[in-house]
Structures are given as structure tokens and as C-alpha cells.
Design a protein around this motif. Structure first.
Motif, mmCIF file in Angstrom:
data_model
loop_
_atom_site.group_PDB
_atom_site.id
_atom_site.type_symbol
_atom_site.label_atom_id
_atom_site.label_comp_id
_atom_site.label_asym_id
_atom_site.label_seq_id
_atom_site.Cartn_x
_atom_site.Cartn_y
_atom_site.Cartn_z
ATOM 1 N N TRP A 161 -7.652 -6.507 -4.276
ATOM 2 C CA TRP A 161 -7.034 -5.790 -5.403
ATOM 3 C C TRP A 161 -7.551 -6.294 -6.747
ATOM 4 O O TRP A 161 -7.440 -5.608 -7.754
ATOM 5 N N VAL B 172 -1.102 -10.161 -7.964
ATOM 6 C CA VAL B 172 -0.451 -9.358 -6.917
ATOM 7 C C VAL B 172 0.838 -9.965 -6.372
ATOM 8 O O VAL B 172 1.455 -9.371 -5.488
ATOM 9 N N LEU C 23 -4.346 -9.798 -0.255
ATOM 10 C CA LEU C 23 -4.641 -8.707 -1.202
ATOM 11 C C LEU C 23 -5.735 -9.105 -2.192
ATOM 12 O O LEU C 23 -5.754 -8.623 -3.327
ATOM 13 N N GLU D 158 0.819 -1.208 0.000
ATOM 14 C CA GLU D 158 0.000 0.000 0.000
ATOM 15 C C GLU D 158 0.859 1.266 0.000
ATOM 16 O O GLU D 158 0.475 2.278 -0.574
ATOM 17 N N LYS E 54 -1.448 0.341 -8.383
ATOM 18 C CA LYS E 54 -1.425 -1.055 -7.927
ATOM 19 C C LYS E 54 -0.459 -1.909 -8.742
ATOM 20 O O LYS E 54 0.319 -2.693 -8.201
ATOM 21 N N GLU F 80 1.783 1.648 -3.553
ATOM 22 C CA GLU F 80 0.605 2.030 -4.340
ATOM 23 C C GLU F 80 0.334 3.523 -4.216
ATOM 24 O O GLU F 80 -0.059 4.184 -5.191
#
Length: 369
Positions: free
Chosen positions: A139, A143, A136, A51, A59, A54
Motif C-alpha cells: 500500500w 496502514v 500491507l 480491502e 486506501k 478500500e
């Protein structure tokens, strides 16, 4: 704790698990595996790392940033690989990868891996899920930067070659498993630059900054950080010497030549397709803070390209002036197009943020002979 060949063979066969080699000293606050200090796997910490990246990138690029970090972690596996060799266990790269992930899985880093395919230049691995694909899930995309980086780092460490790993399936993307394809690739400027253009990487991944030594490199080329006020200072100095319009013309010409030289540099990398060349230049200048490309339009009837930019260096440096100020950017755009497509063009700024417009807008048209 001493560990030998028979221990690793038992681990590989499943006759033992890692718990036999874990030492936890709560008084001293130490946690060791095979006598090596390590730590537990706090999911919230990994989530925070994702995060944090990000917030500065997005992302997709956050995953790439985590991948770069854990590639370095994977390189550290060379010590284990050498220990195994000294013990008489010369495992092929794919089998060594499976052992690494078996040990990681037993420490909470996901599900066991299976080997789907292997050759000298390609290895395919699959697992039911990784720990990051679980934490995650929201998302809704691939990832597993931790595992992609690990795979690349481990393979680089044990083969001495460069590897690129792609996550073909991911539980966080709604797939039934996480599947990784690792290919041996030739490291090159071209490979790295094209990854940036495609959005698979950001230039920050390839910046080597040594502030104490006073050096910065971007994909092995020396670069400098230049404050935006340099543009206003340079323009004001020229204006005092020769007047505003002549100064604008000098800057236009200088930056047009710079744009063309930049394209020639890309051509030396073996890139020849005109649109790829121009896209590469736009992407790199954008990610280096020169501007943000809002849109790029082509008018077939007029044979004219319209480029809309935000945050150009001049409009940010000069602020509100009530007039167009982006002579350097106009010249740069013209040079990029001329160098990429091999045609003579002229660029004109028709809207400018410094004049009160929302964006800086430029038209690129063929130059009359």
C-alpha cells in the motif's frame, strides 16, 4: 485458569511469557488465553477487512474504517484493567498500553512496543513493525488502523477521556519503524467535521443507524435518507401547479435558504473562516450523495466562481431531458457561498448532464444590487 498479580508481574518483567497461559483444545475447537476464549491471528482475514473497506472508500479511509472497528476492540481492555486493579496493580495508562501490546505481540500481532514519551495528555509509542504494516507493505502508506484504533480504545477505556492517535511513521510507508502519537482531545462536532473535510475521516464513521427504531444520526444530528426520485416528483408536482420556470425558481430559493441555514449550523460549532465553511458544506453534501465535486475554479478578472459537479441529485433523478434541470443544486450552491462569505450571489447552471453534457457546471457571481 486462575491468574493473579504475580503472574502479570512476571509477564511485565519478562520472567514468563503468554505461552504458559494458552489452552488449545483442538477437539472442542477452542483457543483460550488467561481462560478467555480468543482466536489466532490470520493475516489474510485482516487483509480482507482492509480491502473490503478500500473497495467502498479508498486506501486512506479504509485505514480509518479499520481504526474505528478496533477502537471498539480496545475498549474491551477495561476488563483486564479492572482485574489488575483488583489484584493491587494500578498501572498508569502508558504502562497498561505496553502490557496490552506485549500480550498481543506474543500472540503474533507485531513487534514489542517501547514508550517514547508520556504525559497526562500525550503518549508516544514505537515498534519495529506491526503485523498489518508487514502484510500491507504494497500500500506504500501508513496502514496501522488496527493499532491506532487499539491505542485510542484502550486509552479511552482506562481514562474515560477521548483520545486521537496518529501514526507518525510506518514500515509500510518506507519508514524504519511504526510510531504512534496519541493525544487527549475534546470530543466535538467541530473536531469530527473538520476531520471529514481534511480527508482524515469519512462521514460513514460518524453515522449511527438504528433501522429497527427508525433513526439515523450523523455526528449526533438526526438525518434521513431521501431517495433521488423525490426531486423529480417534487419538481413535477410544482410544474403542474405553476409551470416549469416558476417551479424552478421556487426550488432555487428554497435550497438557497437551506444552504445558508446549513452554514449557520457550522458557525455554531465555532467555525468562522469562510473557505473552511464552504469546503465543509461541499464535502458533506458530496459524501451524502448529493453530488461529486469535480473541480472548483475562481476567475479573478470576472470575480466569478465556476463549480463542476458530477452525479447531481436532479440530473440522476431526471435522466436525459435535453435541458438544464439542477435548480435545487444551483440554489444550494448559492446559499453555501452566501452564508460562508457574507455576500449576495446568484448561481446559474451553464451545462447539465441531463442536457447531454459530461458534467453539470455552475457559475457563481456577485448579485447586482
Amino acid at each position: 485458569m486462575k491468574i493473579g498479580k504475580e503472574d502479570f508481574e512476571a509477564l511485565i518483567k519478562g520472567e514468563k511469557d503468554i505461552s504458559s497461559y494458552i489452552e488449545l483444545d483442538t477437539v472442542a475447537g477452542t483457543y483460550s488465553v488467561f481462560g478467555v476464549r480468543t482466536a489466532s491471528n490470520p493475516n489474510y482475514l485482516i487483509k480482507a477487512i482492509y480491502e473490503m473497506n478500500e473497495a467502498h472508500l479508498n486506501k486512506k479511509l479504509a485505514v480509518k474504517a479499520v481504526r474505528k472497528l478496533f477502537r471498539s476492540v480496545g475498549l474491551g481492555s477495561l476488563g483486564l484493567f479492572n482485574l489488575l486493579k483488583k489484584s493491587g496493580m494500578d498501572l498508569p495508562p502508558a504502562e497498561f498500553l505496553l502490557l496490552v501490546f506485549k500480550l498481543q505481540h506474543q500472540q503474533g500481532w507485531g513487534a514489542p512496543f517501547e514508550l517514547v514519551e508520556q504525559s497526562d495528555k500525550r503518549i508516544v509509542l514505537r515498534t519495529k513493525h506491526t503485523f498489518e504494516s508487514e502484510i500491507l507493505k504494497d500500500w506504500k502508506m501508513p496502514v496501522c488502523g488496527v493499532h491506532m484504533g487499539w491505542i485510542e480504545g484502550v486509552l479511552m477505556a482506562v481514562t474515560g477521556k477521548t483520545w486521537y492517535c496518529l501514526e507518525r511513521k510506518c514500515v509500510a510507508n518506507g519508514d524504519d519503524c511504526c510510531e504512534f502519537v496519541a493525544d487527549q482531545v475534546e470530543p466535538s462536532w467541530k473536531f469530527k467535521a473538520q476531520a471529514v473535510v481534511k480527508g482524515d475521516s469519512a462521514i460513514t464513521e460518524f453515522i449511527e443507524h438504528k433501522p429497527v427504531k427508525g433513526t439515523i444520526k450523523l455526528i449526533d444530528d438526526p438525518v434521513v435518507i431521501m431517495p433521488r426520485f423525490v426531486f423529480s416528483s417534487m419538481m413535477n408536482s410544482l410544474k403542474k401547479t405553476m409551470g416549469e420556470l416558476p417551479a424552478g425558481g421556487v426550488n432555487y430559493r428554497a435550497y438557497m435558504d437551506m444552504g445558508k441555514e446549513n452554514i449557520e449550523h457550522y458557525k455554531k460549532m465555532g467555525i468562522t473562516e469562510p473557505k473552511t465553511l464552504s469546503d465543509m458544506a461541499f464535502t458533506f453534501y458530496s459524501q451524502m450523495g448529493w453530488f461529486r465535486l469535480v473541480k472548483d475554479e475562481w476567475n479573478e478578472e470576472k470575480k466569478e466562481k465556476t463549480i463542476t459537479l458530477d452525479n447531481t441529485v436532479e440530473s440522476e433523478a431526471f435522466g436525459s431531458t435535453g435541458k438544464n434541470v439542477c435548480y435545487c443544486t444551483a440554489g444550494l450552491l448559492a446559499g453555501i457561498i452566501e452564508g460562508s462569505f457574507g455576500i449576495k450571489v446568484q448561481a446559474r447552471e451553464i451545462k447539465c448532464h441531463s442536457k447531454g453534457d459530461e458534467f453539470c457546471v455552475f457559475t457563481i457571481s456577485n448579485k447586482a444590487e
